[in-house]
Motif scaffolding. Structure first.
Motif, PDB file in Angstrom:
ATOM      1  N   MET A 104      17.796  89.798 116.891  1.00 24.37           N
ATOM      2  CA  MET A 104      18.749  88.704 116.711  1.00 24.37           C
ATOM      3  C   MET A 104      18.044  87.354 116.626  1.00 24.37           C
ATOM      4  SD  MET A 104      21.782  89.761 119.349  1.00 24.37           S
ATOM      5  CE  MET A 104      22.642  88.215 119.126  1.00 24.37           C
ATOM      6  N   PHE A 105      16.847  87.248 117.172  1.00 23.66           N
ATOM      7  CA  PHE A 105      16.164  85.967 117.252  1.00 23.66           C
ATOM      8  C   PHE A 105      15.066  85.822 116.221  1.00 23.66           C
ATOM      9  CE2 PHE A 105      17.804  87.155 121.443  1.00 23.66           C
ATOM     10  CZ  PHE A 105      18.775  86.179 121.559  1.00 23.66           C
ATOM     11  N   ALA A 106      14.866  86.817 115.405  1.00 25.88           N
ATOM     12  CA  ALA A 106      13.839  86.757 114.369  1.00 25.88           C
ATOM     13  C   ALA A 106      14.467  86.300 113.059  1.00 25.88           C
ATOM     14  CB  ALA A 106      13.195  88.123 114.198  1.00 25.88           C
ATOM     15  N   ASP A 107      13.806  85.355 112.409  1.00 22.27           N
ATOM     16  CA  ASP A 107      14.326  84.867 111.129  1.00 22.27           C
ATOM     17  C   ASP A 107      14.344  85.962 110.072  1.00 22.27           C
ATOM     18  OD1 ASP A 107      14.710  82.335 112.128  1.00 22.27           O
ATOM     19  OD2 ASP A 107      12.814  81.546 111.364  1.00 22.27           O
ATOM     20  N   ASP A 108      13.434  86.894 110.182  1.00 22.38           N
ATOM     21  CA  ASP A 108      13.325  87.956 109.180  1.00 22.38           C
ATOM     22  C   ASP A 108      13.794  89.303 109.729  1.00 22.38           C
ATOM     23  OD1 ASP A 108      11.265  88.294 110.972  1.00 22.38           O
ATOM     24  OD2 ASP A 108       9.723  88.645 109.445  1.00 22.38           O
ATOM     25  N   GLU A 109      14.811  89.255 110.588  1.00 21.98           N
ATOM     26  CA  GLU A 109      15.255  90.483 111.249  1.00 21.98           C
ATOM     27  C   GLU A 109      15.725  91.555 110.276  1.00 21.98           C
ATOM     28  OE1 GLU A 109      18.935  90.836 113.432  1.00 21.98           O
ATOM     29  OE2 GLU A 109      19.588  88.944 112.608  1.00 21.98           O
ATOM     30  N   VAL A 110      16.291  91.181 109.146  1.00 16.62           N
ATOM     31  CA  VAL A 110      16.763  92.185 108.193  1.00 16.62           C
ATOM     32  C   VAL A 110      15.576  92.980 107.645  1.00 16.62           C
ATOM     33  CG1 VAL A 110      17.856  92.514 105.947  1.00 16.62           C
ATOM     34  CG2 VAL A 110      18.870  90.959 107.600  1.00 16.62           C
ATOM     35  N   ILE A 111      14.514  92.289 107.317  1.00 16.50           N
ATOM     36  CA  ILE A 111      13.328  92.968 106.787  1.00 16.50           C
ATOM     37  C   ILE A 111      12.692  93.833 107.879  1.00 16.50           C
ATOM     38  CG2 ILE A 111      11.028  92.636 105.782  1.00 16.50           C
ATOM     39  CD1 ILE A 111      13.515  91.961 103.961  1.00 16.50           C
ATOM     40  N   LYS A 112      12.517  93.255 109.056  1.00 14.77           N
ATOM     41  CA  LYS A 112      11.927  94.038 110.150  1.00 14.77           C
ATOM     42  C   LYS A 112      12.823  95.215 110.518  1.00 14.77           C
ATOM     43  CE  LYS A 112       9.008  90.460 112.001  1.00 14.77           C
ATOM     44  NZ  LYS A 112       8.898  89.339 112.923  1.00 14.77           N
ATOM     45  N   GLY A 113      14.131  95.015 110.470  1.00 12.51           N
ATOM     46  CA  GLY A 113      15.065  96.097 110.757  1.00 12.51           C
ATOM     47  C   GLY A 113      14.979  97.212 109.728  1.00 12.51           C
ATOM     48  N   ALA A 114      14.850  96.843 108.447  1.00 11.49           N
ATOM     49  CA  ALA A 114      14.722  97.846 107.385  1.00 11.49           C
ATOM     50  C   ALA A 114      13.419  98.633 107.553  1.00 11.49           C
ATOM     51  CB  ALA A 114      14.784  97.184 106.016  1.00 11.49           C
ATOM     52  N   MET A 115      12.347  97.927 107.890  1.00 11.23           N
ATOM     53  CA  MET A 115      11.066  98.594 108.099  1.00 11.23           C
ATOM     54  C   MET A 115      11.123  99.516 109.318  1.00 11.23           C
ATOM     55  SD  MET A 115       8.620  95.319 107.166  1.00 11.23           S
ATOM     56  CE  MET A 115       7.299  95.881 108.188  1.00 11.23           C
ATOM     57  N   ALA A 116      11.725  99.043 110.402  1.00  8.92           N
ATOM     58  CA  ALA A 116      11.845  99.865 111.612  1.00  8.92           C
ATOM     59  C   ALA A 116      12.728 101.079 111.348  1.00  8.92           C
ATOM     60  CB  ALA A 116      12.403  99.027 112.757  1.00  8.92           C
ATOM     61  N   SER A 117      13.789 100.880 110.594  1.00  7.40           N
ATOM     62  CA  SER A 117      14.684 102.000 110.269  1.00  7.40           C
ATOM     63  C   SER A 117      13.953 103.064 109.461  1.00  7.40           C
ATOM     64  CB  SER A 117      15.908 101.502 109.493  1.00  7.40           C
ATOM     65  OG  SER A 117      16.696 100.674 110.306  1.00  7.40           O
ATOM     66  N   TYR A 118      13.161 102.625 108.493  1.00  6.63           N
ATOM     67  CA  TYR A 118      12.395 103.571 107.682  1.00  6.63           C
ATOM     68  C   TYR A 118      11.424 104.361 108.565  1.00  6.63           C
ATOM     69  CZ  TYR A 118       9.191 105.472 104.243  1.00  6.63           C
ATOM     70  OH  TYR A 118       8.411 106.328 103.507  1.00  6.63           O
ATOM     71  N   THR A 119      10.745 103.662 109.456  1.00  6.38           N
ATOM     72  CA  THR A 119       9.801 104.308 110.365  1.00  6.38           C
ATOM     73  C   THR A 119      10.511 105.307 111.267  1.00  6.38           C
ATOM     74  OG1 THR A 119       8.402 102.345 110.315  1.00  6.38           O
ATOM     75  CG2 THR A 119       8.070 103.863 112.155  1.00  6.38           C
ATOM     76  N   PHE A 120      11.674 104.922 111.789  1.00  8.26           N
ATOM     77  CA  PHE A 120      12.446 105.804 112.663  1.00  8.26           C
ATOM     78  C   PHE A 120      12.900 107.042 111.903  1.00  8.26           C
ATOM     79  CE2 PHE A 120      15.808 107.184 115.516  1.00  8.26           C
ATOM     80  CZ  PHE A 120      15.258 106.925 116.758  1.00  8.26           C
ATOM     81  N   GLU A 121      13.300 106.875 110.647  1.00  4.63           N
ATOM     82  CA  GLU A 121      13.707 108.030 109.827  1.00  4.63           C
ATOM     83  C   GLU A 121      12.550 109.016 109.695  1.00  4.63           C
ATOM     84  OE1 GLU A 121      16.758 108.716 108.917  1.00  4.63           O
ATOM     85  OE2 GLU A 121      17.495 106.775 109.598  1.00  4.63           O
ATOM     86  N   GLN A 122      11.329 108.514 109.538  1.00  2.00           N
ATOM     87  CA  GLN A 122      10.163 109.395 109.408  1.00  2.00           C
ATOM     88  C   GLN A 122       9.942 110.194 110.692  1.00  2.00           C
ATOM     89  OE1 GLN A 122       8.691 110.056 106.547  1.00  2.00           O
ATOM     90  NE2 GLN A 122       9.967 108.537 105.543  1.00  2.00           N
ATOM     91  N   MET A 123      10.166 109.546 111.849  1.00  2.00           N
ATOM     92  CA  MET A 123      10.040 110.256 113.117  1.00  2.00           C
ATOM     93  C   MET A 123      11.103 111.359 113.214  1.00  2.00           C
ATOM     94  SD  MET A 123      10.134 108.830 117.023  1.00  2.00           S
ATOM     95  CE  MET A 123      11.909 108.622 117.067  1.00  2.00           C
ATOM     96  N   GLU A 124      12.326 111.053 112.785  1.00  2.00           N
ATOM     97  CA  GLU A 124      13.392 112.055 112.818  1.00  2.00           C
ATOM     98  C   GLU A 124      13.064 113.228 111.895  1.00  2.00           C
ATOM     99  OE1 GLU A 124      17.533 109.846 113.702  1.00  2.00           O
ATOM    100  OE2 GLU A 124      16.505 109.119 111.910  1.00  2.00           O
ATOM    101  N   ILE A 125      12.525 112.925 110.731  1.00  2.00           N
ATOM    102  CA  ILE A 125      12.139 113.978 109.785  1.00  2.00           C
ATOM    103  C   ILE A 125      11.122 114.913 110.427  1.00  2.00           C
ATOM    104  CG2 ILE A 125      10.828 114.361 107.638  1.00  2.00           C
ATOM    105  CD1 ILE A 125      12.285 111.732 106.608  1.00  2.00           C
ATOM    106  N   ALA A 126      10.121 114.334 111.073  1.00  2.00           N
ATOM    107  CA  ALA A 126       9.094 115.154 111.736  1.00  2.00           C
ATOM    108  C   ALA A 126       9.702 115.992 112.855  1.00  2.00           C
ATOM    109  CB  ALA A 126       7.981 114.255 112.277  1.00  2.00           C
ATOM    110  N   ALA A 127      10.614 115.405 113.623  1.00  2.00           N
ATOM    111  CA  ALA A 127      11.247 116.139 114.722  1.00  2.00           C
ATOM    112  C   ALA A 127      12.020 117.337 114.197  1.00  2.00           C
ATOM    113  CB  ALA A 127      12.170 115.211 115.514  1.00  2.00           C
TER     114      ALA A 127
END
Length: 168
Positions: free
Chosen positions: A88-111
């Protein structure tokens, strides 16, 4: 085989906690995507998929006399909430959120790959079908996020350049 079953049930509980964490993260991010309607719509679709996945995993655990891990679920949700709030406090939260979401999806795929392999060893075909469906949805979401990172970034940059709230 008992050791394999113990690992299997632990990984299944982990997967349930992971989906609960994903829901908390996505719901937190969703409220801040009003200027990103395509991303918002896809996130809403994946929230519905993830709710179904978490419920399917819960039923698998119950059917194998192994409930969900309340501790892991709570810790996962707390971690996700912290991640959502910190954005909420990062100016670029949408970009960081998209990157984090992509990374999290990769972890779920591996699981899910691990769970599918273990279910195959244990000949748990009912669970394999659930894991394969979940894997396909996670792969679709990861692919979608990757394919739309350029578009999301360009919208963010254009809004930022125009002096508009880029975060939202």
């Amino acid at each position: 085989m008992d050791d394999i079953r113990e690992h299997y049930l632990a990984w299944l509980r982990d997967a349930h906690a992971m989906e609960e964490q994903a829901l908390t993260m996505m719901r937190g991010m969703l409220s801040r995507l009003e200027h990103y309607p395509v991303l918002c719509a896809r996130m809403e679709k994946h929230i519905a998929e993830t709710e179904r996945q978490a419920e399917s995993l819960r039923k698998l655990l119950e059917g194998r006399d192994s409930g969900t891990s309340a501790v892991k679920d709570v810790l996962g949700k707390a971690t996700a909430l912290g991640q959502a709030l910190s954005g909420m406090f990062a100016d670029d939260e949408v970009i960081k959120g998209a990157m984090a979401s992509y990374t999290f999806e990769q972890m779920e795929i591996a699981a899910y790959k691990v769970l599918i392999s273990t279910a195959a060893v244990l000949e748990d075909t009912t669970a394999m079908a659930v894991f394969e469906e979940n894997l396909a949805e996670e792969q679709d979401m990861a692919d979608w996020l990757f394919d739309h990172l350029d578009q999301t970034t360009r919208i963010f940059l254009a809004r930022d350049e125009a002096g508009l709230p880029a975060r939202r």
